[in-house]
Design a protein around this motif. Structure first.
Motif, mmCIF file in Angstrom:
data_model
loop_
_atom_site.group_PDB
_atom_site.id
_atom_site.type_symbol
_atom_site.label_atom_id
_atom_site.label_comp_id
_atom_site.label_asym_id
_atom_site.label_seq_id
_atom_site.Cartn_x
_atom_site.Cartn_y
_atom_site.Cartn_z
ATOM 1 N N LEU A 20 -7.953 -68.880 -33.874
ATOM 2 C CA LEU A 20 -9.045 -68.122 -34.479
ATOM 3 C C LEU A 20 -10.238 -68.900 -34.749
ATOM 4 C CD1 LEU A 20 -8.383 -65.339 -35.288
ATOM 5 C CD2 LEU A 20 -7.738 -65.721 -37.359
ATOM 6 N N LEU A 87 -11.543 -59.898 -32.336
ATOM 7 C CA LEU A 87 -11.866 -60.558 -33.896
ATOM 8 C C LEU A 87 -12.779 -59.209 -34.576
ATOM 9 C CD1 LEU A 87 -13.460 -64.066 -32.693
ATOM 10 C CD2 LEU A 87 -11.222 -63.271 -33.981
ATOM 11 N N LYS A 93 -19.277 -54.825 -40.308
ATOM 12 C CA LYS A 93 -18.681 -54.616 -41.883
ATOM 13 C C LYS A 93 -19.825 -55.104 -42.898
ATOM 14 C CE LYS A 93 -15.861 -57.603 -39.934
ATOM 15 N NZ LYS A 93 -16.008 -57.319 -38.469
ATOM 16 N N ILE A 197 -8.284 -61.053 -50.389
ATOM 17 C CA ILE A 197 -8.335 -62.256 -49.261
ATOM 18 C C ILE A 197 -9.410 -63.286 -49.780
ATOM 19 C CG2 ILE A 197 -8.777 -62.844 -46.702
ATOM 20 C CD1 ILE A 197 -7.807 -59.817 -46.479
ATOM 21 N N GLN A 199 -11.620 -66.396 -48.493
ATOM 22 C CA GLN A 199 -11.745 -67.500 -47.453
ATOM 23 C C GLN A 199 -12.893 -68.641 -47.959
ATOM 24 O OE1 GLN A 199 -10.373 -68.094 -44.496
ATOM 25 N NE2 GLN A 199 -11.652 -69.950 -43.985
ATOM 26 N N ILE B 209 -11.638 -65.766 -39.506
ATOM 27 C CA ILE B 209 -10.510 -65.816 -40.094
ATOM 28 C C ILE B 209 -10.535 -64.569 -41.306
ATOM 29 C CG2 ILE B 209 -8.978 -66.986 -41.719
ATOM 30 C CD1 ILE B 209 -9.882 -69.433 -40.030
ATOM 31 N N LEU B 210 -11.840 -64.503 -42.077
ATOM 32 C CA LEU B 210 -11.836 -63.344 -43.124
ATOM 33 C C LEU B 210 -11.616 -62.005 -42.484
ATOM 34 C CD1 LEU B 210 -12.525 -63.360 -46.009
ATOM 35 C CD2 LEU B 210 -14.765 -62.781 -45.133
ATOM 36 N N SER B 211 -12.228 -61.685 -41.321
ATOM 37 C CA SER B 211 -12.391 -60.534 -40.753
ATOM 38 C C SER B 211 -11.132 -60.031 -40.325
ATOM 39 C CB SER B 211 -13.571 -60.047 -39.813
ATOM 40 O OG SER B 211 -14.004 -61.260 -39.084
ATOM 41 N N GLN B 212 -10.265 -61.128 -39.633
ATOM 42 C CA GLN B 212 -9.233 -60.869 -39.066
ATOM 43 C C GLN B 212 -8.035 -60.620 -40.177
ATOM 44 O OE1 GLN B 212 -8.186 -60.977 -35.904
ATOM 45 N NE2 GLN B 212 -5.845 -61.328 -35.880
ATOM 46 N N GLU B 213 -8.170 -61.274 -41.237
ATOM 47 C CA GLU B 213 -7.183 -61.067 -42.489
ATOM 48 C C GLU B 213 -7.470 -59.451 -42.890
ATOM 49 O OE1 GLU B 213 -5.001 -63.248 -44.286
ATOM 50 O OE2 GLU B 213 -5.728 -65.228 -43.017
ATOM 51 N N LEU B 214 -8.607 -59.323 -43.114
ATOM 52 C CA LEU B 214 -9.034 -57.805 -43.424
ATOM 53 C C LEU B 214 -8.562 -56.759 -42.441
ATOM 54 C CD1 LEU B 214 -10.724 -56.923 -45.927
ATOM 55 C CD2 LEU B 214 -12.880 -56.903 -44.457
ATOM 56 N N LEU B 215 -8.689 -56.972 -41.290
ATOM 57 C CA LEU B 215 -8.341 -56.082 -40.414
ATOM 58 C C LEU B 215 -6.757 -56.008 -40.326
ATOM 59 C CD1 LEU B 215 -10.603 -55.563 -37.679
ATOM 60 C CD2 LEU B 215 -8.928 -56.711 -36.427
ATOM 61 N N LYS B 216 -5.990 -57.032 -40.625
ATOM 62 C CA LYS B 216 -4.289 -57.024 -40.582
ATOM 63 C C LYS B 216 -3.996 -56.124 -41.691
ATOM 64 C CE LYS B 216 -3.495 -61.512 -40.485
ATOM 65 N NZ LYS B 216 -2.679 -62.576 -40.528
ATOM 66 N N VAL B 217 -4.825 -56.064 -42.953
ATOM 67 C CA VAL B 217 -4.537 -55.606 -44.083
ATOM 68 C C VAL B 217 -4.577 -54.159 -43.909
ATOM 69 C CG1 VAL B 217 -4.963 -55.424 -46.537
ATOM 70 C CG2 VAL B 217 -5.163 -57.580 -45.628
ATOM 71 N N LYS B 218 -5.635 -53.823 -43.159
ATOM 72 C CA LYS B 218 -5.932 -52.596 -43.010
ATOM 73 C C LYS B 218 -4.789 -51.621 -42.178
ATOM 74 C CE LYS B 218 -11.045 -52.348 -43.352
ATOM 75 N NZ LYS B 218 -12.219 -52.594 -42.502
ATOM 76 N N GLN B 219 -4.341 -52.519 -41.522
ATOM 77 C CA GLN B 219 -3.453 -51.739 -40.468
ATOM 78 C C GLN B 219 -1.977 -51.775 -40.960
ATOM 79 O OE1 GLN B 219 -3.700 -54.496 -37.139
ATOM 80 N NE2 GLN B 219 -5.051 -53.434 -36.123
#
Lengths: 220, 220
Positions: A20, A87, A93, A197, A199, B209-219
């Motif tokens: 990442l 990504l 956003k 979250i 970061q 990393i931040l947006s990836q985590e945000l993406l994961k949560v949304k799913q």
DNA sequence: TAGATTGTTAATCGATTAACAATC
DNA sequence: TAGATTGTTAATCGATTAACAATC
């Protein structure tokens, strides 16, 4: 039809932390190569240009779903798109920033974030001298307006660029205002609920690595 | 006399990258606890406060040479000193910065770097409007004066906060001027000789990393 | 003393690297 | 076709976690 077991996993692919961190670098590199008019590139070439090993490049690109052709390499445009998709660069956003000091304004005015799908809508501060000003067409608003605007626009990302002493207060304000992800530039540990979250942009960490390397060299 | 095999290794201890990134965080945390008047702290307590595991804390502190007492924990002051020594915070290092934009000035004016042994002597720019100005008592000088000053003061660290397009030129100028370690804030890959250390401050990576985590949560 | 907490050795986990088969 | 380069499976390396002995 050459389906791989990954096809049905789609977006749910977990990307490891180290990968990442490297993906944005590939992205930058490939964009530059593309701008130079190149169309295809081998992972050996990427590796050389970026100071990595070719195997690592292949592995990393693989998780994005990018596919290369033997003897030809990767289609740069397609690889860029793969990275963008994995990504989330393509769905922009919104973010709100608190702390209109130099660092805050640097981030507010940085056009490059658009490439990464980040749009900083406005900055907030409590200093009356800053409130009402503009920087590169973006407003610095009264911090008192933060909760209202955040809720109205349903903004999920908050950026903290205030001094350490105020960071925790700002963080709480953000959470109360519905912010779900916080990009924190203050060198403090912020305590947040499970579902928020954080970061941390930890400049001291990078600095430490730098001075450590410098120390090592000197000892030789 | 309870000598450990590490005693003769002294400063030469290799600290792993992940540990190196965490040490400044312990440092910040311990400094804060110390300011609160606390004298001893257990690694369980540190771990809780920082969101790590206690074993990791013990392992990390160990490489700094910090020693704790069973049932009591670590002496905060002593632990801070250990970290300072192993990261070289106590012998201040001079640095020169190129690029007096908002980010550059933010770094130039940040007093916190003193804690980490970094002293930014001056900033440089090519913009006549900026040359000759001051920020928090530090001068913005003509970039033309860089080589001369760098050599005269024997400065080893350079900080790059110019736009990407100019970063490589600035980097070369620094190397010619005797700079050995470069802290690069421009999102470009800089090609440097083997013996020059590069530390890239890669904001795009953190953002990913931040947006990836945000993406994961949304799913979910 | 008893128990909490460190220090250290062993086990697990994950990431990187190596090897090689598949393919354009 | 032959050879370069990808894709994939296996081996290595290193960091984290677990277990437990040492000790204040």
């Amino acid at each position: 039809m050459g389906n791989s077991p990954k096809d049905n996993a789609q977006n749910i692919v977990k990307i490891s932390r180290p990968t990442l961190r490297r993906l944005p670098l590939y992205y930058q590199y490939l964009k530059r190569e593309q701008a130079l008019g190149r169309e295809f590139i081998s992972c050996t070439s990427i590796a050389e240009g970026m100071g990595l090993t070719s195997i690592q490049v292949r592995k990393d690109l693989q998780v994005t779903g990018a596919v290369g052709k033997p003897k030809v390499g990767y289609h740069i445009g397609a690889a860029i798109t793969s990275i963008e998709e994995s990504l989330g660069y393509n769905n922009t956003k919104d973010a709100l920033l608190v702390g209109a000091g130099h660092l805050g304004l640097a981030l507010l005015g940085y056009e490059g974030f658009a490439d990464y799908g980040l749009n900083i809508v406005a900055a907030f501060d409590k200093d009356p001298a800053k409130i009402g000003t503009q920087y590169r067409g973006k407003n610095v608003l009264d911090i008192a307006k933060f909760p209202d605007l955040a809720k109205r626009l349903n903004v999920q990302i908050g950026i903290i660029t205030v001094p350490s002493a105020q960071a925790m207060d700002v963080c709480n304000l953000m959470i109360e205002s519905g912010i779900r992800a916080i990009w924190n530039f203050a060198p403090v540990h912020l305590v947040v609920p499970e579902d928020v979250i954080i970061q941390n942009e930890n400049m001291a960490a990078s600095l430490s690595i730098l001075s450590q390397e410098l120390l090592k060299v000197k000892q030789k």
